[in-house]
Design a protein around this motif. Structure first.
Motif, PDB file in Angstrom:
ATOM      1  N   ILE A 107       0.831  -1.208   0.000  1.00 36.52           N
ATOM      2  CA  ILE A 107       0.000   0.000   0.000  1.00 36.52           C
ATOM      3  C   ILE A 107       0.862   1.253   0.000  1.00 36.52           C
ATOM      4  O   ILE A 107       0.377   2.345  -0.305  1.00 36.52           O
ATOM      5  CB  ILE A 107      -0.962   0.025   1.204  1.00 36.52           C
ATOM      6  CG1 ILE A 107      -0.177   0.076   2.525  1.00 36.52           C
ATOM      7  CG2 ILE A 107      -1.896  -1.165   1.174  1.00 36.52           C
ATOM      8  CD1 ILE A 107      -1.051   0.321   3.727  1.00 36.52           C
ATOM      9  N   ALA A 108       2.140   1.093   0.339  1.00 39.95           N
ATOM     10  CA  ALA A 108       3.081   2.217   0.302  1.00 39.95           C
ATOM     11  C   ALA A 108       4.465   1.652   0.005  1.00 39.95           C
ATOM     12  O   ALA A 108       4.795   0.528   0.393  1.00 39.95           O
ATOM     13  CB  ALA A 108       3.085   2.984   1.612  1.00 39.95           C
ATOM     14  N   HIS A 109       5.256   2.476  -0.664  1.00 36.06           N
ATOM     15  CA  HIS A 109       6.565   2.003  -1.117  1.00 36.06           C
ATOM     16  C   HIS A 109       7.535   3.163  -1.039  1.00 36.06           C
ATOM     17  O   HIS A 109       7.375   4.157  -1.744  1.00 36.06           O
ATOM     18  CB  HIS A 109       6.433   1.485  -2.558  1.00 36.06           C
ATOM     19  CG  HIS A 109       7.606   0.708  -3.068  1.00 36.06           C
ATOM     20  ND1 HIS A 109       8.863   1.248  -3.182  1.00 36.06           N
ATOM     21  CD2 HIS A 109       7.703  -0.579  -3.467  1.00 36.06           C
ATOM     22  CE1 HIS A 109       9.690   0.324  -3.655  1.00 36.06           C
ATOM     23  NE2 HIS A 109       8.999  -0.797  -3.849  1.00 36.06           N
ATOM     24  N   GLY A 110       8.534   3.069  -0.167  1.00 35.88           N
ATOM     25  CA  GLY A 110       9.538   4.110  -0.039  1.00 35.88           C
ATOM     26  C   GLY A 110      10.826   3.726  -0.716  1.00 35.88           C
ATOM     27  O   GLY A 110      10.874   2.807  -1.546  1.00 35.88           O
ATOM     28  N   ASN A 111      11.900   4.447  -0.354  1.00 36.78           N
ATOM     29  CA  ASN A 111      13.208   4.151  -0.934  1.00 36.78           C
ATOM     30  C   ASN A 111      13.788   2.847  -0.404  1.00 36.78           C
ATOM     31  O   ASN A 111      14.522   2.152  -1.104  1.00 36.78           O
ATOM     32  CB  ASN A 111      14.188   5.283  -0.634  1.00 36.78           C
ATOM     33  CG  ASN A 111      13.825   6.561  -1.343  1.00 36.78           C
ATOM     34  OD1 ASN A 111      13.257   6.530  -2.422  1.00 36.78           O
ATOM     35  ND2 ASN A 111      14.147   7.686  -0.734  1.00 36.78           N
TER      36      ASN A 111
END
Length: 233
Positions: free
Chosen positions: A20-24
């Motif tokens: 649902i979320a994707h960071g570095n």
């Protein structure tokens, strides 16, 4: 509790699911049949973006360095829990529920901050951008700010995308869901309250979102611009 059940369900199957979320460096996954929690997992070295070659080499030589965020966030969480002492109610930061092994590696179980209907709560960024932010939200935001200072929360990424409005125990409140802990090798801001206060002053001032909020460092409060105060307050 949901997290207790997950601990014995090893490994938790996440491969093939859409985060649902994707960071570095990390991805956040929902957990089927457990709507109150999420799982943060570290991305593989090849999937991580903007990692300096020197850091990549260090992580290859010392794999445990990749999990510094676990130590950092849990240290911040533990300090806040201790500082909370007699204060009732949930912290102004998301609750950490433990660790679980997944088929993508070690995962951190975190609270899923939701609205009254059980949907993911809106971020401060979304509320400001949509024009939905009003006097009620302002009061809730300033209460959040006061608690962050009182509990000496170390926030290294205090941006409007990391602050979520949710219902917890029937109480509506803003919650910092990510960017916890001291990111420096020597965590002086966690040790020295005055240094952390200065850092919070700077980070809250940068949170104003031009034209929508005004930060008063003297009172450590936000207010609406004068053009909106007459109608919103």
């Amino acid at each position: 509790m949901a997290s207790d059940m997950l601990i014995v369900e090893k490994p938790l199957q996440l491969k093939g699911q859409q985060p649902i979320a994707h960071g570095n460096r990390r991805a956040i996954y929902p957990v089927e049949d457990h709507p109150g929690i999420l799982v943060k997992v570290l991305l593989s070295a090849s999937a991580q973006r903007r990692v300096m070659p020197a850091k990549r080499l260090l992580r290859q030589l010392f794999p445990s360095l990749a999990y510094r965020f676990l130590f950092r966030e849990y240290a911040c969480y533990l300090r806040a829990k201790i500082a909370q002492s007699d204060d009732s109610g949930p912290l102004p930061i998301s609750e950490l529920r433990g660790l679980v092994q997944t088929d993508l590696g070690l995962g951190m179980i975190v609270e899923n901050v939701c609205d009254r209907d059980g949907n993911p709560g809106p971020t401060l960024r979304r509320l400001l951008a949509s024009g939905a932010f009003d006097a009620r939200h302002l009061e809730l935001l300033n209460n959040f700010v006061r608690r962050i200072y009182t509990l000496h929360i170390r926030a290294n990424d205090l941006n409007p995308g990391n602050i979520v409005l949710g219902h917890r125990g029937g109480v509506e409140q803003f919650v910092l869901i990510d960017g916890l802990g001291d990111s420096h090798l020597i965590p002086v801001r966690s040790w020295a309250r005055w240094m952390n206060t200065r850092s919070l002053n700077r980070r809250f001032a940068a949170l104003t979102n031009p034209g929508r909020l005004v930060w008063d460092v003297g009172t450590r409060e936000f207010r609406l611009p004068q053009s909106r105060e007459g109608t919103a307050l």
